[in-house]
Motif scaffolding. Structure first.
Motif, PDB file in Angstrom:
ATOM      1  N   GLY A   1      57.990  94.155 -19.959  1.00 35.79           N
ATOM      2  CA  GLY A   1      59.623  93.881 -20.332  1.00 35.79           C
ATOM      3  C   GLY A   1      60.030  92.469 -19.501  1.00 35.79           C
ATOM      4  N   GLY A   2      61.139  91.687 -19.663  1.00 35.45           N
ATOM      5  CA  GLY A   2      61.589  90.786 -18.909  1.00 35.45           C
ATOM      6  C   GLY A   2      61.578  90.582 -17.528  1.00 35.45           C
ATOM      7  N   ILE A   3      62.715  92.105 -17.226  1.00 36.49           N
ATOM      8  CA  ILE A   3      62.525  91.230 -15.856  1.00 36.49           C
ATOM      9  C   ILE A   3      60.948  91.891 -15.491  1.00 36.49           C
ATOM     10  CG2 ILE A   3      63.724  92.892 -13.283  1.00 36.49           C
ATOM     11  CD1 ILE A   3      66.683  92.138 -16.225  1.00 36.49           C
TER      12      ILE A   3
ATOM     13  N   ASP B   1      54.076 100.782 -17.952  1.00 35.83           N
ATOM     14  CA  ASP B   1      54.564 100.591 -18.776  1.00 35.83           C
ATOM     15  C   ASP B   1      54.442 101.763 -19.656  1.00 35.83           C
ATOM     16  OD1 ASP B   1      56.732  99.923 -20.701  1.00 35.83           O
ATOM     17  OD2 ASP B   1      57.122  98.127 -20.138  1.00 35.83           O
TER      18      ASP B   1
ATOM     19  N   HIS C   1      52.184 104.841 -18.206  1.00 36.11           N
ATOM     20  CA  HIS C   1      52.800 105.920 -17.287  1.00 36.11           C
ATOM     21  C   HIS C   1      54.646 105.439 -18.305  1.00 36.11           C
ATOM     22  CE1 HIS C   1      55.160 104.448 -13.466  1.00 36.11           C
ATOM     23  NE2 HIS C   1      55.085 105.895 -13.937  1.00 36.11           N
ATOM     24  N   ASP C   2      55.581 106.535 -18.709  1.00 33.81           N
ATOM     25  CA  ASP C   2      56.124 106.736 -18.764  1.00 33.81           C
ATOM     26  C   ASP C   2      57.005 107.459 -17.756  1.00 33.81           C
ATOM     27  OD1 ASP C   2      58.990 108.700 -19.361  1.00 33.81           O
ATOM     28  OD2 ASP C   2      57.832 108.417 -21.424  1.00 33.81           O
ATOM     29  N   VAL C   3      57.660 106.931 -17.305  1.00 32.59           N
ATOM     30  CA  VAL C   3      58.875 107.217 -16.182  1.00 32.59           C
ATOM     31  C   VAL C   3      59.456 108.526 -16.039  1.00 32.59           C
ATOM     32  CG1 VAL C   3      58.812 104.760 -14.844  1.00 32.59           C
ATOM     33  CG2 VAL C   3      60.515 105.767 -16.599  1.00 32.59           C
TER      34      VAL C   3
ATOM     35  N   ASN D   1      61.729  99.251 -12.389  1.00 30.99           N
ATOM     36  CA  ASN D   1      62.558  98.574 -13.305  1.00 30.99           C
ATOM     37  C   ASN D   1      62.706  98.954 -14.312  1.00 30.99           C
ATOM     38  OD1 ASN D   1      63.408  95.283 -14.536  1.00 30.99           O
ATOM     39  ND2 ASN D   1      61.674  96.082 -15.614  1.00 30.99           N
TER      40      ASN D   1
ATOM     41  N   ALA E   1      70.010  98.308 -11.117  1.00 29.29           N
ATOM     42  CA  ALA E   1      70.889  98.796 -11.345  1.00 29.29           C
ATOM     43  C   ALA E   1      71.464  97.726 -12.578  1.00 29.29           C
ATOM     44  CB  ALA E   1      72.050  99.265 -10.982  1.00 29.29           C
TER      45      ALA E   1
ATOM     46  N   TYR F   1      74.629 104.389 -19.890  1.00 30.11           N
ATOM     47  CA  TYR F   1      73.847 103.531 -19.954  1.00 30.11           C
ATOM     48  C   TYR F   1      75.222 103.077 -18.354  1.00 30.11           C
ATOM     49  CZ  TYR F   1      71.730  98.925 -18.722  1.00 30.11           C
ATOM     50  OH  TYR F   1      70.645  98.107 -17.673  1.00 30.11           O
TER      51      TYR F   1
ATOM     52  N   LYS G   1      73.803 103.533 -14.261  1.00 30.24           N
ATOM     53  CA  LYS G   1      73.775 102.388 -13.687  1.00 30.24           C
ATOM     54  C   LYS G   1      74.142 102.611 -12.526  1.00 30.24           C
ATOM     55  CE  LYS G   1      70.015 100.006 -15.444  1.00 30.24           C
ATOM     56  NZ  LYS G   1      68.965 100.441 -15.376  1.00 30.24           N
TER      57      LYS G   1
ATOM     58  N   PRO H   1      71.888  92.810 -12.157  1.00 32.35           N
ATOM     59  CA  PRO H   1      72.274  91.435 -12.690  1.00 32.35           C
ATOM     60  C   PRO H   1      73.615  91.953 -14.035  1.00 32.35           C
ATOM     61  CG  PRO H   1      70.098  92.570 -12.839  1.00 32.35           C
ATOM     62  CD  PRO H   1      71.059  93.580 -11.907  1.00 32.35           C
TER      63      PRO H   1
ATOM     64  N   ILE I   1      71.200  89.425 -18.765  1.00 34.79           N
ATOM     65  CA  ILE I   1      70.038  88.252 -18.791  1.00 34.79           C
ATOM     66  C   ILE I   1      68.848  87.757 -19.881  1.00 34.79           C
ATOM     67  CG2 ILE I   1      67.930  88.604 -17.314  1.00 34.79           C
ATOM     68  CD1 ILE I   1      69.881  88.561 -15.679  1.00 34.79           C
TER      69      ILE I   1
ATOM     70  N   THR J   1      66.344  88.548 -22.172  1.00 39.93           N
ATOM     71  CA  THR J   1      65.322  89.136 -22.280  1.00 39.93           C
ATOM     72  C   THR J   1      66.082  90.109 -23.957  1.00 39.93           C
ATOM     73  OG1 THR J   1      66.302  91.484 -21.538  1.00 39.93           O
ATOM     74  CG2 THR J   1      64.903  90.156 -20.419  1.00 39.93           C
ATOM     75  N   ARG J   2      64.888  91.164 -23.860  1.00 44.76           N
ATOM     76  CA  ARG J   2      64.805  91.696 -25.647  1.00 44.76           C
ATOM     77  C   ARG J   2      66.370  93.143 -25.198  1.00 44.76           C
ATOM     78  NH1 ARG J   2      65.611  96.756 -26.721  1.00 44.76           N
ATOM     79  NH2 ARG J   2      65.621  96.979 -24.897  1.00 44.76           N
TER      80      ARG J   2
ATOM     81  N   MET K   1      69.396  92.515 -24.110  1.00 47.51           N
ATOM     82  CA  MET K   1      70.162  91.439 -24.301  1.00 47.51           C
ATOM     83  C   MET K   1      70.271  91.375 -25.924  1.00 47.51           C
ATOM     84  SD  MET K   1      72.823  92.166 -22.493  1.00 47.51           S
ATOM     85  CE  MET K   1      73.777  90.706 -23.017  1.00 47.51           C
TER      86      MET K   1
HETATM   87  N1  LIG Z   1      68.458  92.180 -19.712  1.00 47.99           N
HETATM   88  C1  LIG Z   1      69.573  92.349 -18.937  1.00 47.99           C
HETATM   89  O1  LIG Z   1      70.722  92.036 -19.494  1.00 47.99           O
HETATM   90  C2  LIG Z   1      69.962  93.696 -17.852  1.00 47.99           C
HETATM   91  C3  LIG Z   1      71.113  92.870 -17.094  1.00 47.99           C
HETATM   92  C4  LIG Z   1      70.837  94.555 -15.761  1.00 47.99           C
HETATM   93  C5  LIG Z   1      69.576  95.304 -16.124  1.00 47.99           C
HETATM   94  N2  LIG Z   1      68.646  95.110 -16.496  1.00 47.99           N
HETATM   95  C6  LIG Z   1      68.076  96.430 -16.130  1.00 47.99           C
HETATM   96  O2  LIG Z   1      66.855  95.788 -15.857  1.00 47.99           O
HETATM   97  C7  LIG Z   1      65.698  96.441 -16.429  1.00 47.99           C
HETATM   98  C8  LIG Z   1      64.890  95.763 -17.346  1.00 47.99           C
HETATM   99  O3  LIG Z   1      65.138  95.702 -18.308  1.00 47.99           O
HETATM  100  P1  LIG Z   1      64.844  94.170 -18.891  1.00 47.99           P
HETATM  101  O4  LIG Z   1      65.534  93.215 -19.759  1.00 47.99           O
HETATM  102  O5  LIG Z   1      64.076  93.382 -18.225  1.00 47.99           O
HETATM  103  O6  LIG Z   1      64.265  94.890 -20.691  1.00 47.99           O
HETATM  104  P2  LIG Z   1      63.120  95.219 -21.584  1.00 47.99           P
HETATM  105  O7  LIG Z   1      63.336  96.186 -22.893  1.00 47.99           O
HETATM  106  O8  LIG Z   1      62.613  93.658 -21.965  1.00 47.99           O
HETATM  107  O9  LIG Z   1      62.172  95.609 -20.273  1.00 47.99           O
HETATM  108  C9  LIG Z   1      62.096  97.196 -19.868  1.00 47.99           C
HETATM  109  C10 LIG Z   1      60.695  97.607 -20.224  1.00 47.99           C
HETATM  110  O10 LIG Z   1      60.955  98.384 -19.853  1.00 47.99           O
HETATM  111  C11 LIG Z   1      59.603  99.920 -20.616  1.00 47.99           C
HETATM  112  N3  LIG Z   1      60.432 101.540 -20.736  1.00 47.99           N
HETATM  113  C12 LIG Z   1      62.049 101.528 -21.398  1.00 47.99           C
HETATM  114  N4  LIG Z   1      60.981 103.195 -21.525  1.00 47.99           N
HETATM  115  C13 LIG Z   1      60.154 103.850 -20.013  1.00 47.99           C
HETATM  116  C14 LIG Z   1      59.732 104.867 -19.925  1.00 47.99           C
HETATM  117  N5  LIG Z   1      60.564 105.816 -20.405  1.00 47.99           N
HETATM  118  N6  LIG Z   1      58.835 104.554 -19.045  1.00 47.99           N
HETATM  119  C15 LIG Z   1      57.948 103.383 -19.149  1.00 47.99           C
HETATM  120  N7  LIG Z   1      58.741 102.136 -19.109  1.00 47.99           N
HETATM  121  C16 LIG Z   1      59.462 102.297 -20.070  1.00 47.99           C
HETATM  122  C17 LIG Z   1      59.942  99.199 -22.340  1.00 47.99           C
HETATM  123  O11 LIG Z   1      59.405  99.840 -22.406  1.00 47.99           O
HETATM  124  C18 LIG Z   1      60.199  98.104 -21.587  1.00 47.99           C
HETATM  125  O12 LIG Z   1      59.115  97.585 -21.281  1.00 47.99           O
HETATM  126  C19 LIG Z   1      66.510  98.172 -16.687  1.00 47.99           C
HETATM  127  O13 LIG Z   1      66.302  98.634 -15.921  1.00 47.99           O
HETATM  128  C20 LIG Z   1      67.893  97.133 -17.695  1.00 47.99           C
HETATM  129  O14 LIG Z   1      68.344  98.368 -17.561  1.00 47.99           O
HETATM  130  C21 LIG Z   1      68.758  94.502 -17.915  1.00 47.99           C
END
Ligand SMILES: NC(=O)c1ccc[n+]([C@@H]2O[C@H](COP(=O)([O-])OP(=O)(O)OC[C@H]3O[C@@H](n4cnc5c(N)ncnc54)[C@H](O)[C@@H]3O)[C@@H](O)[C@H]2O)c1
Length: 258
Positions: free
Chosen positions: A17-19, A38, A63-65, A91, A143, A157, A161, A187, A190, A192-193, A195
């Motif tokens: 994913g993005g972050i 992932d 990997h499923d967390v 993450n 978080a 959600y 968090k 954050p 951000i 990413t997908r 948002m």
């Molecule tokens: N994007 C934002 O605005 C934002 C803001 C605050 C916090 N966050 C947090 O940052 C983290 C990353 O978010 P992101 O924006 O990169 O989102 P994202 O959707 O781009 O990436 C999340 C990744 O988690 C993976 N995932 C989902 N369920 C899973 C599981 N059961 N086991 C393993 N992997 C799994 C997805 O396949 C994906 O690749 C998350 O915890 C999110 O809550 C994001």
């Protein structure tokens, strides 16, 4: 390229994913070897290709967390390939559905808590014994600003968090004596997908307006980038943060600064 993580090994979940991907790239640029995990259908190969382009070393794993079996396999494979584990970035996360509590399906709550809270709990449970073997290490849990403020449309959600911050503080207290530092980052929105999905959930067809309204709540006037979050995660892993544990670091352009 800085080498502050030379000889260090990190596990990063949600690394397609993005972050997650930005974090893997940042840790690798700073000299770490990374286990990037992932879900099995996620495009983790793109993260691996980015690492190879930098000239770094990565081990990818499906990997499923939510699964303890998966955690045990990933940790064993990572430790065996790279000789140990020093850092964990919990993450992986999901946003759930946009809905008021009284209109929210019950299973959305269960799914969000399973990934965002149980996933973080299992990750720490699986990795702490490895950090102990190295004489210490660092864990960074994702978080959110939603860990400290309420949002009516995404209550599960928000609850998840807030819980991540509780887990972070508990682990920091318990494992500090073993030099295991545990911190959380928060954050704001951000790019990413996640948002994009939330903007559509809040108002399909009105995404640009929704985004502009969210940006108005951020003193710096814009969403953050994955790299900007990755930089703070890398800092919290690094020796520069050696006296930092149990903390919640916002990366939010000032959004929660009131
Ligand atoms: N994007 C934002 O605005 C934002 C803001 C605050 C916090 N966050 C947090 O940052 C983290 C990353 O978010 P992101 O924006 O990169 O989102 P994202 O959707 O781009 O990436 C999340 C990744 O988690 C993976 N995932 C989902 N369920 C899973 C599981 N059961 N086991 C393993 N992997 C799994 C997805 O396949 C994906 O690749 C998350 O915890 C999110 O809550 C994001």
């Amino acid at each position: 390229m800085s080498q502050r993580f030379e000889g260090k090994v990190a596990i990063v979940t949600g690394a397609a994913g993005g972050i997650g991907r930005a974090t893997v790239e940042r840790l690798v640029r700073d000299g770490a070897r990374v286990v990037a995990t992932d879900l099995k259908d996620a495009p983790i190969d793109e993260t691996a290709a980015a690492v190879e382009a930098i000239g770094g070393e990565v081990l990818t794993a499906a990997h499923d967390v939510r699964s303890w079996d998966d955690w045990q396999r990933v940790v064993a494979e990572g430790a065996s390939r790279f000789g140990g584990i020093d850092y964990l970035v919990n993450n992986a996360g999901i946003e759930g559905a946009v809905a008021a509590i009284d209109e929210s399906p019950e299973d959305v709550f269960d799914q969000v808590l399973a990934v965002n809270v149980k996933g973080v709990f299992l990750g720490m449970k699986a990795v702490i014994p490895q950090l102990r073997k190295r004489g210490g290490g660092a864990i960074v849990n994702l978080a959110s600003v939603a860990g400290v403020i309420g949002e009516a449309a995404i209550a599960p959600y928000v609850a998840s968090k807030h819980a991540v911050i509780g887990l972070t503080k508990s682990a920091a207290t318990g494992y500090g004596p073993e030099q295991v530092r545990v911190n959380a980052v928060g954050p704001a929105p951000i790019e990413t997908r996640m948002m994009r999905a939330l903007e559509t959930g809040l108002g399909a067809g009105e995404e640009a307006t929704i985004k502009a309204a969210l940006e108005e709540r951020i003193p710096l006037g814009r969403y953050g980038t994955p790299d900007e979050v990755a930089a703070v995660i890398a800092f919290l892993c690094s020796d520069d943060a050696r006296y930092v544990t149990g903390s919640f670091y916002t990366v939010d352009g000032g959004m929660t600064n009131y």
